[in-house]
Write an enzyme that holds these catalytic residues in place. Structure first.
Site, PDB file in Angstrom:
ATOM      1  CE  LYS A  70       3.492   2.903  13.824  1.00 60.70           C
ATOM      2  NZ  LYS A  70       3.757   2.603  12.519  1.00 60.70           N
ATOM      3  N   PRO A 116      -4.894  -0.331  18.284  1.00 64.57           N
ATOM      4  CG  PRO A 116      -6.682  -1.581  17.767  1.00 64.57           C
ATOM      5  CD  PRO A 116      -6.293  -1.081  18.900  1.00 64.57           C
ATOM      6  CE1 TYR A 168      -1.622   3.708   9.632  1.00 60.59           C
ATOM      7  CE2 TYR A 168      -0.592   2.379   8.031  1.00 60.59           C
ATOM      8  CZ  TYR A 168      -1.628   2.909   8.645  1.00 60.59           C
ATOM      9  OH  TYR A 168      -2.627   1.896   8.686  1.00 60.59           O
ATOM     10  CE1 TYR A 222      -6.453   3.645  10.956  1.00 59.36           C
ATOM     11  CE2 TYR A 222      -5.540   3.772   8.668  1.00 59.36           C
ATOM     12  CZ  TYR A 222      -5.434   3.224   9.925  1.00 59.36           C
ATOM     13  OH  TYR A 222      -4.717   2.258  10.374  1.00 59.36           O
ATOM     14  CG  HIS A 245      -2.045  -1.155   1.140  1.00 57.97           C
ATOM     15  ND1 HIS A 245      -3.005  -0.737   2.063  1.00 57.97           N
ATOM     16  CD2 HIS A 245      -2.289  -2.129   0.451  1.00 57.97           C
ATOM     17  CE1 HIS A 245      -3.965  -1.789   1.645  1.00 57.97           C
ATOM     18  NE2 HIS A 245      -3.290  -2.649   0.757  1.00 57.97           N
TER      19      HIS A 245
END
Length: 399
Positions: free
Chosen positions: A293, A289, A390, A198, A72
């Site tokens: 991580k 979550p 991220y 998200y 991704h």
């Protein structure tokens, strides 16, 4: 029984530690309370940071990952009815890979057993003794109930938040429980798009992700006391469609393979070492979550620990084991902060939605949250900060 490193727990941390030690000529025995089939099917995290993928390639564990993993190059933040993409490749020049934790576990188990490793599943009544001496040991009963003692030079506690390792001593504990949980599903439905979404919605947070070209993984923010059985399949899909709504986007629906509720918490135990006991992964720290991580931190821990233990056992140099906890905790707290940041920015803290009265459920906090989201997607500097955290800060980065 005698080995150099006794490892408690056959999750990603314990298994990878065994593999990394073996590559440096260090013997280990892995003890796991669950069955092999259980640990290979246990669905957990699915996002691998760039440094994690690079490490797995370096140590010969990425053949299937490179064939089946889903690279991704960004994620989407969805709020105010609009979609805003954070382009990792443009911002930081690297991305992530979606590949389930259970798949990593399968790969490492297969590699370790092919090398003749000693991994013992379904052990019980486990005890850890003598970690403040030069002769620690692990007592356990095998699957037939026979009692054994494993003597070793060091013990690695990789047995998760509910394991026995952390109970051997009294670390300082830093803990925060969030006033909501995630209702998660696995669905036999092809992903609508190939990147994670998200969503911040008045009804609560939602996450759109995937595990394969045929399987989607989706989450809804719910009160912490939610019983998954109270949510029918139709209700789940209706709420996902509502919270993830955007122009041109529809959630593909299909039969549910799995449904469950996961609590949200942050947790750190300091120090991560007590004598010859070394904690790694969820035994030492938990992150919500939202920041993806958890497994990546566990892998980072054992990367540091394997080098420290092998140097000590081969040369007697204790520098690495003496600094193990401090080195790991710098990365742990960076990840804790990022996970808290993502959680705070994306979830609805309204008392009626969270199920806990008086927890930041005021209009002022909601306005601040939206201001942060708008700034993050409009400022290249803010978006770059999100992206580099991220995809994973490089090992050895100053934190």
């Amino acid at each position: 029984m005698r080995t150099q490193v006794g490892i408690v727990g056959a999750g990603p941390a314990g298994l990878l530690l065994s593999h990394l030690l073996a590559r440096q000529g260090i013997e280990s025995v892995v003890l796991e309370s669950r069955s092999r089939s259980y640990v290979e099917q246990r669905v957990r995290a699915g996002v691998l940071e760039h440094p994690t993928v690079e490490l797995l390639r370096e140590v010969g564990l990425a053949d299937r990952l490179d064939r089946e993993g889903m690279p991704h190059e960004g994620i989407s933040l969805r709020f105010d009815g609009g979609d805003h993409r954070i382009d990792f490749t443009d911002l930081v020049g690297r991305g992530i890979t979606v590949y389930g934790q259970q798949e990593v576990v399968k790969d490492v188990i297969a590699a370790r057993l092919a090398d003749g490793a000693d991994i013992r599943f379904e052990v019980g009544d486990l005890t850890i003794d003598g970690v403040t001496t030069d002769a620690p040991s692990i007592g356990f009963a095998d699957a037939e109930g026979r009692r054994h003692e494993l003597r070793c030079d060091a013990v690695a506690g990789c047995d998760g938040f509910h394991g026995v390792s952390r109970g051997v001593y009294r670390p300082a504990v830093y803990d925060r429980e969030y006033p909501f949980a995630w209702l998660g599903i696995l669905a036999k439905a092809a992903p609508t798009q190939n990147e994670l979404v998200y969503a911040n919605h008045d009804n609560g947070f939602a996450l759109y992700s995937m595990r394969s070209p045929e399987i989607t993984r989706l989450y809804l923010q719910v009160p912490p006391d939610t019983d998954a059985a109270d949510w029918s399949d139709a209700r789940i899909w209706d709420e996902l469609q509502t919270r993830l709504a955007a122009d041109g986007f529809t959630v593909n629906e299909g039969p549910l393979i799995e449904k469950g509720v996961t609590g949200m918490r942050s947790f750190v135990a300091e120090p991560m070492r007590h004598g010859r006991l070394f904690l790694a992964g969820d035994a030492a720290h938990i992150v919500p979550p939202t920041g993806a991580k958890g497994m990546n931190l566990a892998i980072s821990d054992v990367r540091v620990l394997s080098d420290a233990l092998s140097t000590w056992l081969r040369t007697g140099d204790e520098t690495g084991i003496d600094t193990y906890s401090e080195r790991c905790l710098r990365r742990v707290w960076r990840a804790e902060h990022f996970s808290w940041f993502m959680t705070s920015m994306l979830h609805n803290f309204d008392p009626e939605s969270s199920g806990v009265a008086g927890f930041d459920g005021d209009p002022f906090s909601r306005k601040l949250q939206l201001a942060q989201l708008r700034y993050t997607v409009s400022s290249r500097a803010a978006a770059t900060s999100l992206a580099e955290n991220y995809v994973g800060l490089p090992y050895g980065a100053a934190l």
